[in-house]
Write a protein that holds these residues in place. Structure first.
Motif, PDB file in Angstrom:
ATOM      1  N   LEU A   1       0.832  -1.200   0.000  1.00 52.69           N
ATOM      2  CA  LEU A   1       0.000   0.000   0.000  1.00 52.69           C
ATOM      3  C   LEU A   1       0.870   1.255   0.000  1.00 52.69           C
ATOM      4  CD1 LEU A   1      -2.546   1.706   0.471  1.00 52.69           C
ATOM      5  CD2 LEU A   1      -2.390   1.142   2.884  1.00 52.69           C
ATOM      6  N   SER A   2       1.806   1.326   0.954  1.00 56.31           N
ATOM      7  CA  SER A   2       2.620   2.529   1.076  1.00 56.31           C
ATOM      8  C   SER A   2       3.503   2.737  -0.143  1.00 56.31           C
ATOM      9  CB  SER A   2       3.494   2.457   2.329  1.00 56.31           C
ATOM     10  OG  SER A   2       2.699   2.589   3.475  1.00 56.31           O
ATOM     11  N   GLN A   3       3.995   1.629  -0.715  1.00 60.27           N
ATOM     12  CA  GLN A   3       4.854   1.774  -1.883  1.00 60.27           C
ATOM     13  C   GLN A   3       4.095   2.363  -3.064  1.00 60.27           C
ATOM     14  OE1 GLN A   3       6.566  -2.086  -1.975  1.00 60.27           O
ATOM     15  NE2 GLN A   3       8.547  -1.376  -1.246  1.00 60.27           N
ATOM     16  N   ARG A   4       2.900   1.803  -3.311  1.00 59.25           N
ATOM     17  CA  ARG A   4       2.082   2.326  -4.408  1.00 59.25           C
ATOM     18  C   ARG A   4       1.725   3.781  -4.175  1.00 59.25           C
ATOM     19  NH1 ARG A   4      -1.379  -0.836  -7.482  1.00 59.25           N
ATOM     20  NH2 ARG A   4      -2.391   1.088  -8.106  1.00 59.25           N
ATOM     21  N   ALA A   5       1.320   4.057  -2.917  1.00 58.65           N
ATOM     22  CA  ALA A   5       0.907   5.417  -2.586  1.00 58.65           C
ATOM     23  C   ALA A   5       2.072   6.381  -2.752  1.00 58.65           C
ATOM     24  CB  ALA A   5       0.363   5.463  -1.157  1.00 58.65           C
ATOM     25  N   ALA A   6       3.270   5.950  -2.316  1.00 63.38           N
ATOM     26  CA  ALA A   6       4.439   6.822  -2.414  1.00 63.38           C
ATOM     27  C   ALA A   6       4.759   7.121  -3.877  1.00 63.38           C
ATOM     28  CB  ALA A   6       5.630   6.176  -1.725  1.00 63.38           C
ATOM     29  N   GLU A   7       4.667   6.097  -4.732  1.00 68.12           N
ATOM     30  CA  GLU A   7       4.938   6.301  -6.155  1.00 68.12           C
ATOM     31  C   GLU A   7       3.999   7.344  -6.747  1.00 68.12           C
ATOM     32  OE1 GLU A   7       4.753   2.561  -8.262  1.00 68.12           O
ATOM     33  OE2 GLU A   7       6.320   1.758  -6.942  1.00 68.12           O
ATOM     34  N   GLU A   8       2.706   7.151  -6.478  1.00 68.82           N
ATOM     35  CA  GLU A   8       1.706   8.075  -7.014  1.00 68.82           C
ATOM     36  C   GLU A   8       1.912   9.478  -6.468  1.00 68.82           C
ATOM     37  OE1 GLU A   8      -0.680   7.493  -9.328  1.00 68.82           O
ATOM     38  OE2 GLU A   8       0.302   5.547  -9.595  1.00 68.82           O
ATOM     39  N   PHE A   9       2.235   9.525  -5.160  1.00 63.77           N
ATOM     40  CA  PHE A   9       2.420  10.812  -4.496  1.00 63.77           C
ATOM     41  C   PHE A   9       3.584  11.573  -5.128  1.00 63.77           C
ATOM     42  CE2 PHE A   9       4.358  13.264  -0.948  1.00 63.77           C
ATOM     43  CZ  PHE A   9       3.316  14.152  -0.754  1.00 63.77           C
ATOM     44  N   MET A  10       4.668  10.822  -5.461  1.00 66.49           N
ATOM     45  CA  MET A  10       5.832  11.472  -6.050  1.00 66.49           C
ATOM     46  C   MET A  10       5.560  11.908  -7.480  1.00 66.49           C
ATOM     47  SD  MET A  10       9.177   9.619  -4.464  1.00 66.49           S
ATOM     48  CE  MET A  10       8.687   7.931  -4.578  1.00 66.49           C
ATOM     49  N   LYS A  11       4.608  11.230  -8.152  1.00 66.33           N
ATOM     50  CA  LYS A  11       4.238  11.651  -9.504  1.00 66.33           C
ATOM     51  C   LYS A  11       3.543  13.005  -9.456  1.00 66.33           C
ATOM     52  CE  LYS A  11       3.601   7.343 -11.895  1.00 66.33           C
ATOM     53  NZ  LYS A  11       2.546   6.340 -12.076  1.00 66.33           N
ATOM     54  N   ILE A  12       2.683  13.163  -8.439  1.00 64.54           N
ATOM     55  CA  ILE A  12       1.951  14.423  -8.315  1.00 64.54           C
ATOM     56  C   ILE A  12       2.867  15.536  -7.817  1.00 64.54           C
ATOM     57  CG2 ILE A  12      -0.001  15.549  -7.183  1.00 64.54           C
ATOM     58  CD1 ILE A  12      -1.250  12.759  -6.938  1.00 64.54           C
ATOM     59  N   ASN A  13       3.736  15.192  -6.844  1.00 62.17           N
ATOM     60  CA  ASN A  13       4.673  16.174  -6.301  1.00 62.17           C
ATOM     61  C   ASN A  13       6.100  15.782  -6.678  1.00 62.17           C
ATOM     62  OD1 ASN A  13       2.617  17.553  -4.577  1.00 62.17           O
ATOM     63  ND2 ASN A  13       2.614  15.527  -3.637  1.00 62.17           N
ATOM     64  N   PRO A  14       6.550  16.237  -7.835  1.00 62.32           N
ATOM     65  CA  PRO A  14       7.868  15.789  -8.322  1.00 62.32           C
ATOM     66  C   PRO A  14       9.005  16.172  -7.372  1.00 62.32           C
ATOM     67  CG  PRO A  14       6.635  16.941 -10.024  1.00 62.32           C
ATOM     68  CD  PRO A  14       5.906  17.164  -8.752  1.00 62.32           C
ATOM     69  N   SER A  15       8.809  17.182  -6.556  1.00 63.62           N
ATOM     70  CA  SER A  15       9.902  17.605  -5.670  1.00 63.62           C
ATOM     71  C   SER A  15      10.002  16.712  -4.434  1.00 63.62           C
ATOM     72  CB  SER A  15       9.679  19.053  -5.240  1.00 63.62           C
ATOM     73  OG  SER A  15       8.489  19.125  -4.484  1.00 63.62           O
TER      74      SER A  15
END
Lengths: 267, 402
Positions: free
Chosen positions: A28-42
């Motif tokens: 869960l956290s891995q998927r969420a982190a990936e998506e989160f980093m896509k939205i917030n590239p920084s």
């Protein structure tokens, strides 16, 4: 020089965060982190497992911003954090239901909590005592290190010990495999792991009034009893650092990831 | 020039001595570390660290054995008269239940009121046995009596038959089923692998043609290169159901499945070493035997096998070592049930599997952690005994005098 400066910036910046803890929550956290980093590239989010206990220990030492736990924080963990001057905040990110499974040829469909307790503590030894065929019951459990083992013990066995000499398997996949090929077997797995090779038992926690099938819908409407919340914990003083990620996981998009990874979203 | 060479030789000598002593020192340090961590178990409290058990002061019970504590909290003992006290039903109380009885305000902002509330609970329940953190023990309350914590004894460890290392409040560390399980599985593995392995070794070194050997040898060596997890998968998905169906057992993950897998895994070691030893028999010896009129078969078992006996012994020891220490494959196929083995066709739990499955989550320095180290020590002693006895047998073997 440049690299060092960049490194410093990423370490001190509000956008860098680490998540550590429960292995159950890892996908869960891995998927969420990936998506989160896509939205917030920084932003940089690193996710590591190790077990719920490891997550809290890391929070205590300040080596993580978020601790992911598949159980509620324990009292002595809380008091240790308090002694260090850390007040933690708790976020329920998702729910996870445990399904009790048997071999597909097993006639038994309904079991009460008391019957399950009897089976896993070794008091009920034959399926005919639980309304099935005359066949020995072979209960399968997870290894003691698993959070699932602890939760099942707490919720279903009411903190009693499993019978001495219970079959213990190193992974959920091994339980499915063994139950699917052993006629007298019974075991427990996360809802997301259910497949056609095993049969899920309908469970009742209120005597035998109502037996409920394990499903996402039943877990959501709180009729299915063996459900545990999955938590994130963080230092309340450092809330700014994790706010964006927490906001994301609780958003519609984040909760869709929860459902996609086989967990149950929070309302 | 000559001097330079001498210096170089000295340097090489020194380097070899150094590497030898470093290796020995490392082994010694590992052993010391293992035993130091492991032996700390004896003398640690039988109740979870930082916690205490307390009862109502009117209760005559002075001490409870870890076994009794476990039975009480499992509700197997429900009357104080059964647990060495007098009459009355036992009411178990875990610390978490306090939070269901009182609200956060009643417990105080930084939990300073907890001892007082605990005192209240214990005072109003004469049959209570409470499992609470030491720091919140209501010491001043006259109605509360803390039970002195029993220590984990070597007798309970080595003679105990229950392995429940994470049970609260009283974990059970009985290693007898684990030791027996390990010995049981490895013994049968060797009994299966030895005749098979020696047979193949004899065939390859004496009977097979050059082409067959060229094909067979790399194939067998390939067996040693398969990761043990893959053997485990194979055992769980193929061997276990097969055993269950053909033998009509209730469950397929048994000691027998473990022995079979271990035998397959030990085979390459046994075959390769034994075959090498046999092929080292000097040609003169074989020719002499044949010239005396011995048949090829007589030559094999009267000359070659005795000549190669120390090599064969080494094969057995290394094969056994592989079987006893093997972890992953066994973890997957033996069912890991910590029961005393009575037959080959029931689940068992071995020492390596236990260490592998549990060490990751055992809190460092705790009783569970120490008990796993002690298991490592036991495993070490078992393998040491085996290699020592094998050496003993090999040195007494008359075959050497040929």
């Amino acid at each position: 020089m440049m690299a060092a400066a960049l490194l410093m910036a990423s370490l001190t910046g509000a956008q860098a965060q680490r998540i550590k803890g429960s292995d159950t929550m890892l996908p869960l956290s891995q998927r969420a982190a990936e998506e989160f980093m896509k939205i917030n590239p920084s932003a940089t989010v690193t996710v590591t497992g190790g077990g719920s206990g490891v997550g809290i220990a890391a929070l205590l030492e300040g080596t993580t911003e978020l601790a992911q736990l598949s159980r509620k924080i324990k009292f002595d963990e809380k008091s240790k954090l308090k002694a260090k001057g850390i007040t933690v905040k708790e976020i329920t990110a998702a729910y996870d239901a445990l399904a009790v499974i048997v071999h597909p040829s097993n006639k038994v469909t309904n079991l009460t909590r008391e019957q399950l307790e009897g089976i896993f503590t070794g008091k009920i030894k034959n399926w005919k005592e639980a309304g099935g065929a005359d066949r020995a019951i072979i209960p399968y459990s997870r290894e003691t290190s698993s959070g699932t083992y602890e939760f099942f013990k707490e919720s279903v066995l009411k903190n009693k010990n499993y019978m001495p000499g219970i079959m213990s398997m190193p992974a959920t996949g091994a339980i499915i495999q063994s139950v699917s090929q052993t006629e007298g077997a019974i075991g427990y797995v996360g809802l997301a792991y259910l497949n056609r090779e095993v049969k899920a038992i309908h469970i009742s926690y209120n005597g035998s009034e109502s037996f409920v099938e394990p499903s996402v819908a039943n877990a959501k409407n709180e009729t299915y009893p063996i459900v545990r919340p999955l938590y994130y914990y963080y230092d309340a003083a450092a809330e700014n650092k994790v706010k964006a990620y927490i906001g994301f996981i609780l958003s519609d998009k984040g909760q869709k990831i929860v459902s996609d990874t086989g967990f149950i979203s929070v309302e | 020039m000559k001097r330079l060479r001498r210096i170089a030789e000295r340097l090489a000598e020194a380097a070899l001595t150094l590497s030898g002593s470093i290796a020995s020192l490392a082994i010694l340090l590992i052993i010391v570390f293992l035993f130091k961590e492991g032996l700390g178990l004896f003398g640690s409290s039988a109740v979870e660290k930082g916690y205490a058990l307390c009862v109502h002061s009117s209760n005559p019970v002075e001490q409870l054995a870890p076994q009794q504590v476990k039975q009480i909290f499992d509700r197997e003992l429900t009357l104080w008269s059964e647990a060495g006290g007098s009459g009355g039903e036992i009411v178990t109380f875990r610390f978490d239940e306090l939070f269901a009885l009182y609200s956060e305000e009643e417990l105080g902002e930084s939990y300073e009121l907890i001892p007082q509330r605990l005192g209240e609970v214990i005072a109003r329940t004469p049959g209570i046995i409470a499992f609470v953190p030491e720091e919140y023990l209501p010491y001043h309350n006259r109605e509360v009596k803390a039970l002195p914590a029993a220590k984990i004894s070597p007798a309970a460890f080595f003679g105990g038959r229950e392995w429940l290392p994470t049970a609260t409040p009283a974990p059970q560390f009985g290693v007898l089923p684990l030791i027996m399980g390990t010995v049981w599985v490895s013994l049968f593995a060797i009994l299966i692998a030895l005749p098979l392995g020696l047979g193949v070794a004899i065939y390859m070194s004496e009977l097979a043609g050059a082409r067959t050997r060229k094909l067979l040898k790399p194939t067998i060596e390939l067996l040693a290169g398969i990761p043990s997890v893959v053997y485990g998968f194979f055992g769980l998905a193929v061997l276990a159901p097969l055993i269950r169906q053909t033998l009509r057992l209730p469950v397929g993950e048994t000691a027998f499945a473990g022995s079979l897998i271990l035998a397959i895994m030990a085979l390459p070691t046994i075959i390769t070493i034994a075959e090498d030893a046999m092929r080292r028999t000097p040609l003169a010896m074989r020719e002499a035997s044949l010239a005396l009129g011995a048949t090829p078969w007589q030559t094999i078992y009267r000359v070659i096998v005795p000549y190669a006996s120390s090599g064969i012994m080494a094969a057995v020891v290394l094969g056994t070592g592989r079987a006893i220490g093997e972890t992953m494959a066994v973890l997957m196929v033996t069912g890991n049930a910590a029961v005393m083995p009575h037959s080959l066709f029931q689940p068992v739990r071995t020492i390596p599997a236990t260490i592998a499955a549990e060490l990751g989550e055992a809190p460092a320095g705790g009783a569970h952690y120490q008990s796993l180290f002690l298991l490592g020590c036991i495993l070490f002693i078992i393998t040491m005994l085996i290699s020592a006895s094998a050496e003993c047998i090999a040195s007494r073997n008359p075959g050497k005098e040929i």
